[in-house]
Design a protein around this motif. Structure first.
Motif, PDB file in Angstrom:
ATOM      1  N   MET A   1      -3.335  22.061 -27.259  1.00  0.00           N
ATOM      2  CA  MET A   1      -2.997  20.977 -26.963  1.00  0.00           C
ATOM      3  C   MET A   1      -3.616  19.795 -28.202  1.00  0.00           C
ATOM      4  SD  MET A   1      -3.150  20.344 -23.123  1.00  0.00           S
ATOM      5  CE  MET A   1      -2.276  21.230 -21.733  1.00  0.00           C
ATOM      6  N   GLY A   2      -4.206  20.188 -29.061  1.00  0.00           N
ATOM      7  CA  GLY A   2      -4.629  19.042 -29.955  1.00  0.00           C
ATOM      8  C   GLY A   2      -5.924  18.514 -29.596  1.00  0.00           C
ATOM      9  N   ALA A   3      -6.718  18.882 -28.695  1.00  0.00           N
ATOM     10  CA  ALA A   3      -7.929  18.204 -28.330  1.00  0.00           C
ATOM     11  C   ALA A   3      -8.929  18.797 -29.063  1.00  0.00           C
ATOM     12  CB  ALA A   3      -8.251  18.525 -26.665  1.00  0.00           C
ATOM     13  N   LYS A   4      -9.879  18.085 -29.272  1.00  0.00           N
ATOM     14  CA  LYS A   4     -11.322  18.298 -30.001  1.00  0.00           C
ATOM     15  C   LYS A   4     -12.419  18.314 -29.346  1.00  0.00           C
ATOM     16  CE  LYS A   4      -9.073  18.286 -34.171  1.00  0.00           C
ATOM     17  NZ  LYS A   4      -8.825  19.684 -34.850  1.00  0.00           N
ATOM     18  N   ALA A   5     -12.250  17.755 -28.002  1.00  0.00           N
ATOM     19  CA  ALA A   5     -13.445  17.656 -27.130  1.00  0.00           C
ATOM     20  C   ALA A   5     -12.904  17.301 -25.714  1.00  0.00           C
ATOM     21  CB  ALA A   5     -14.508  16.488 -27.582  1.00  0.00           C
ATOM     22  N   GLY A   6     -14.131  17.557 -24.618  1.00  0.00           N
ATOM     23  CA  GLY A   6     -13.569  17.356 -23.355  1.00  0.00           C
ATOM     24  C   GLY A   6     -14.775  16.432 -22.691  1.00  0.00           C
ATOM     25  N   LEU A   7     -14.522  15.552 -21.913  1.00  0.00           N
ATOM     26  CA  LEU A   7     -15.415  14.544 -21.201  1.00  0.00           C
ATOM     27  C   LEU A   7     -15.579  14.995 -19.780  1.00  0.00           C
ATOM     28  CD1 LEU A   7     -16.984  11.826 -21.787  1.00  0.00           C
ATOM     29  CD2 LEU A   7     -15.342  11.054 -20.412  1.00  0.00           C
ATOM     30  N   SER A   8     -16.747  14.820 -19.264  1.00  0.00           N
ATOM     31  CA  SER A   8     -16.833  15.151 -17.750  1.00  0.00           C
ATOM     32  C   SER A   8     -17.884  13.961 -17.208  1.00  0.00           C
ATOM     33  CB  SER A   8     -17.430  16.624 -17.559  1.00  0.00           C
ATOM     34  OG  SER A   8     -17.188  16.879 -16.168  1.00  0.00           O
ATOM     35  N   HIS A   9     -17.767  13.813 -15.851  1.00  0.00           N
ATOM     36  CA  HIS A   9     -18.916  13.194 -15.250  1.00  0.00           C
ATOM     37  C   HIS A   9     -19.372  14.095 -14.065  1.00  0.00           C
ATOM     38  CE1 HIS A   9     -16.454   9.678 -16.522  1.00  0.00           C
ATOM     39  NE2 HIS A   9     -17.480   9.268 -16.625  1.00  0.00           N
ATOM     40  N   ILE A  10     -20.693  14.634 -14.705  1.00  0.00           N
ATOM     41  CA  ILE A  10     -21.270  15.582 -14.127  1.00  0.00           C
ATOM     42  C   ILE A  10     -22.080  15.051 -12.786  1.00  0.00           C
ATOM     43  CG2 ILE A  10     -23.118  17.576 -14.198  1.00  0.00           C
ATOM     44  CD1 ILE A  10     -20.569  17.910 -15.859  1.00  0.00           C
TER      45      ILE A  10
ATOM     46  N   LYS B   1     -12.037  17.213 -15.073  1.00  0.00           N
ATOM     47  CA  LYS B   1     -12.316  16.676 -13.661  1.00  0.00           C
ATOM     48  C   LYS B   1     -12.990  17.366 -12.694  1.00  0.00           C
ATOM     49  CE  LYS B   1     -11.014  13.844 -10.166  1.00  0.00           C
ATOM     50  NZ  LYS B   1     -11.892  13.025  -9.793  1.00  0.00           N
ATOM     51  N   CYS B   2     -12.770  18.740 -12.646  1.00  0.00           N
ATOM     52  CA  CYS B   2     -13.564  19.352 -11.687  1.00  0.00           C
ATOM     53  C   CYS B   2     -13.641  20.790 -11.622  1.00  0.00           C
ATOM     54  CB  CYS B   2     -12.828  19.186 -10.303  1.00  0.00           C
ATOM     55  SG  CYS B   2     -13.541  19.664  -8.885  1.00  0.00           S
TER      56      CYS B   2
ATOM     57  N   TYR C   1     -24.543   7.822  -2.912  1.00  0.00           N
ATOM     58  CA  TYR C   1     -25.539   7.515  -3.783  1.00  0.00           C
ATOM     59  C   TYR C   1     -25.479   8.325  -5.115  1.00  0.00           C
ATOM     60  CZ  TYR C   1     -27.340   3.628  -0.791  1.00  0.00           C
ATOM     61  OH  TYR C   1     -27.288   2.336  -0.394  1.00  0.00           O
ATOM     62  N   CYS C   2     -24.889   9.451  -5.151  1.00  0.00           N
ATOM     63  CA  CYS C   2     -24.909  10.107  -6.343  1.00  0.00           C
ATOM     64  C   CYS C   2     -24.554   9.757  -7.577  1.00  0.00           C
ATOM     65  CB  CYS C   2     -23.997  11.329  -5.921  1.00  0.00           C
ATOM     66  SG  CYS C   2     -24.466  12.414  -4.463  1.00  0.00           S
ATOM     67  N   ASP C   3     -25.050  10.337  -8.387  1.00  0.00           N
ATOM     68  CA  ASP C   3     -25.188   9.818  -9.964  1.00  0.00           C
ATOM     69  C   ASP C   3     -24.214  10.879 -10.604  1.00  0.00           C
ATOM     70  OD1 ASP C   3     -26.964   7.811  -9.434  1.00  0.00           O
ATOM     71  OD2 ASP C   3     -28.800   8.846 -10.089  1.00  0.00           O
ATOM     72  N   ALA C   4     -23.649  10.083 -11.755  1.00  0.00           N
ATOM     73  CA  ALA C   4     -22.811  11.130 -12.674  1.00  0.00           C
ATOM     74  C   ALA C   4     -23.241  10.698 -13.966  1.00  0.00           C
ATOM     75  CB  ALA C   4     -21.331  10.482 -12.445  1.00  0.00           C
ATOM     76  N   SER C   5     -23.297  11.728 -14.623  1.00  0.00           N
ATOM     77  CA  SER C   5     -23.709  11.946 -16.072  1.00  0.00           C
ATOM     78  C   SER C   5     -22.559  12.116 -17.007  1.00  0.00           C
ATOM     79  CB  SER C   5     -24.709  13.004 -16.732  1.00  0.00           C
ATOM     80  OG  SER C   5     -25.950  12.672 -16.016  1.00  0.00           O
ATOM     81  N   GLU C   6     -22.303  11.234 -17.831  1.00  0.00           N
ATOM     82  CA  GLU C   6     -21.074  11.293 -18.737  1.00  0.00           C
ATOM     83  C   GLU C   6     -21.619  12.131 -19.890  1.00  0.00           C
ATOM     84  OE1 GLU C   6     -18.588   8.344 -21.472  1.00  0.00           O
ATOM     85  OE2 GLU C   6     -19.924   7.500 -20.243  1.00  0.00           O
ATOM     86  N   MET C   7     -20.719  13.283 -19.944  1.00  0.00           N
ATOM     87  CA  MET C   7     -21.110  14.348 -20.997  1.00  0.00           C
ATOM     88  C   MET C   7     -19.962  14.710 -21.531  1.00  0.00           C
ATOM     89  SD  MET C   7     -23.773  16.845 -18.823  1.00  0.00           S
ATOM     90  CE  MET C   7     -24.643  17.262 -20.380  1.00  0.00           C
ATOM     91  N   ILE C   8     -20.148  14.937 -22.949  1.00  0.00           N
ATOM     92  CA  ILE C   8     -19.052  15.340 -23.736  1.00  0.00           C
ATOM     93  C   ILE C   8     -19.168  16.732 -24.278  1.00  0.00           C
ATOM     94  CG2 ILE C   8     -19.599  14.378 -25.817  1.00  0.00           C
ATOM     95  CD1 ILE C   8     -16.603  13.543 -26.201  1.00  0.00           C
ATOM     96  N   LEU C   9     -18.076  17.753 -24.396  1.00  0.00           N
ATOM     97  CA  LEU C   9     -18.316  18.964 -25.215  1.00  0.00           C
ATOM     98  C   LEU C   9     -17.594  18.917 -26.205  1.00  0.00           C
ATOM     99  CD1 LEU C   9     -18.999  21.892 -25.096  1.00  0.00           C
ATOM    100  CD2 LEU C   9     -17.054  22.288 -23.265  1.00  0.00           C
ATOM    101  N   VAL C  10     -17.886  18.897 -27.208  1.00  0.00           N
ATOM    102  CA  VAL C  10     -17.038  19.227 -28.692  1.00  0.00           C
ATOM    103  C   VAL C  10     -16.784  20.609 -28.871  1.00  0.00           C
ATOM    104  CG1 VAL C  10     -17.265  18.795 -31.085  1.00  0.00           C
ATOM    105  CG2 VAL C  10     -18.142  17.033 -29.474  1.00  0.00           C
TER     106      VAL C  10
ATOM    107  N   GLY D   1     -29.501  22.353  -6.899  1.00  0.00           N
ATOM    108  CA  GLY D   1     -30.225  22.806  -7.892  1.00  0.00           C
ATOM    109  C   GLY D   1     -29.588  22.277  -9.203  1.00  0.00           C
ATOM    110  N   ASN D   2     -29.128  21.108  -9.198  1.00  0.00           N
ATOM    111  CA  ASN D   2     -28.563  20.532 -10.470  1.00  0.00           C
ATOM    112  C   ASN D   2     -27.668  21.376 -11.238  1.00  0.00           C
ATOM    113  OD1 ASN D   2     -27.899  18.101 -11.829  1.00  0.00           O
ATOM    114  ND2 ASN D   2     -30.067  18.166 -13.134  1.00  0.00           N
ATOM    115  N   ALA D   3     -26.935  22.276 -10.455  1.00  0.00           N
ATOM    116  CA  ALA D   3     -26.296  23.370 -11.064  1.00  0.00           C
ATOM    117  C   ALA D   3     -25.218  22.826 -12.131  1.00  0.00           C
ATOM    118  CB  ALA D   3     -25.757  24.480 -10.103  1.00  0.00           C
ATOM    119  N   SER D   4     -24.774  21.523 -11.595  1.00  0.00           N
ATOM    120  CA  SER D   4     -23.418  21.160 -12.729  1.00  0.00           C
ATOM    121  C   SER D   4     -23.978  20.694 -13.934  1.00  0.00           C
ATOM    122  CB  SER D   4     -22.757  19.787 -12.038  1.00  0.00           C
ATOM    123  OG  SER D   4     -22.126  20.336 -10.660  1.00  0.00           O
ATOM    124  N   PHE D   5     -25.119  20.030 -13.889  1.00  0.00           N
ATOM    125  CA  PHE D   5     -25.632  19.679 -15.303  1.00  0.00           C
ATOM    126  C   PHE D   5     -26.042  20.982 -16.253  1.00  0.00           C
ATOM    127  CE2 PHE D   5     -29.329  18.383 -17.912  1.00  0.00           C
ATOM    128  CZ  PHE D   5     -28.428  17.193 -18.770  1.00  0.00           C
ATOM    129  N   LYS D   6     -26.706  21.723 -15.473  1.00  0.00           N
ATOM    130  CA  LYS D   6     -27.273  22.960 -16.233  1.00  0.00           C
ATOM    131  C   LYS D   6     -25.982  23.833 -16.760  1.00  0.00           C
ATOM    132  CE  LYS D   6     -31.354  23.570 -13.268  1.00  0.00           C
ATOM    133  NZ  LYS D   6     -31.987  24.290 -12.257  1.00  0.00           N
TER     134      LYS D   6
END
Length: 190
Positions: A121-130, A93-94, A177-186, A136-141
């Motif tokens: 907990m049994g998770a195989k991946a985590g999703l985020s909206h970056i 989430k954050c 007007y901010c955009d979010a990139s849906e990203m997954i971390l396997v 500096g686009n630090a979140s995406f980096k």
């Protein structure tokens, strides 16, 4: 070994987390009802996937993470494009770091701590909206460096979001007007 203390998010941290979240992300980003709900979504089978980091009594940062099968997919999720079944996907989430402590890799430490719990907990991946307009686009980096894979970009993700009725973006004001990139971390097998 970190000189900072990392512990599970608890009610004792709410005031500090709300203050830091609103400082970094904008007024109305967090409030008491929202952080209480987030803690509930973070917890599964007496395990908590959300963490805070302190330097003495100063909150350095926090990582809010929802347990797998403990969060709702919305219109900004495209599970048909995910490489893992949605039932095995947690939600990042954050991740928020105090501006005075940024650039030290602390967000990555919180992420790794959270991932270790998610695996239990049994998770195989985590999703985020970056947040693509982060300074500096630090979140995406940061999320890309951690192994995150881009799924899809969602324009104006936080504009008129009903879950954030009083949100005032630090960049755009009330009409975000901010955009979010849906990203997954396997998660890597160990």
């Amino acid at each position: 070994m970190s000189k900072y203390t990392i512990k599970h998010l608890s009610q004792d941290d709410f005031e500090n987390v709300i203050s830091l979240g609103n400082l970094v992300h904008g007024d109305g980003y967090l409030d008491l009802p929202s952080i209480e709900e987030m803690l509930g979504k973070s917890t599964k089978d007496d395990q908590n996937a959300s963490y805070v980091m302190y330097d003495g009594s100063t909150l350095v940062g926090f990582r809010i993470t929802y347990a797998p099968n403990n969060w709702n997919l919305d219109q900004w999720c495209t599970p048909e494009l995910w490489p893992v079944d949605k039932e095995q996907v947690a939600y990042f989430k954050c991740n928020t770091i105090n501006p005075d402590y940024q650039g030290q890799g602390l967000g990555g430490q919180l992420l790794r701590t959270s991932v270790a719990t998610l695996k239990e907990m049994g998770a195989k991946a985590g999703l985020s909206h970056i947040w693509m307009q982060s300074p500096g686009n630090a979140s995406f980096k940061y999320f890309t460096k951690a192994g995150g894979q881009l799924i899809k970009t969602h324009p104006r993700r936080w504009n008129n979001d009903p879950s954030l009725p009083d949100y005032v973006c630090i960049l755009c004001g009330t009409d975000c007007y901010c955009d979010a990139s849906e990203m997954i971390l396997v998660f890597a097998d160990e």
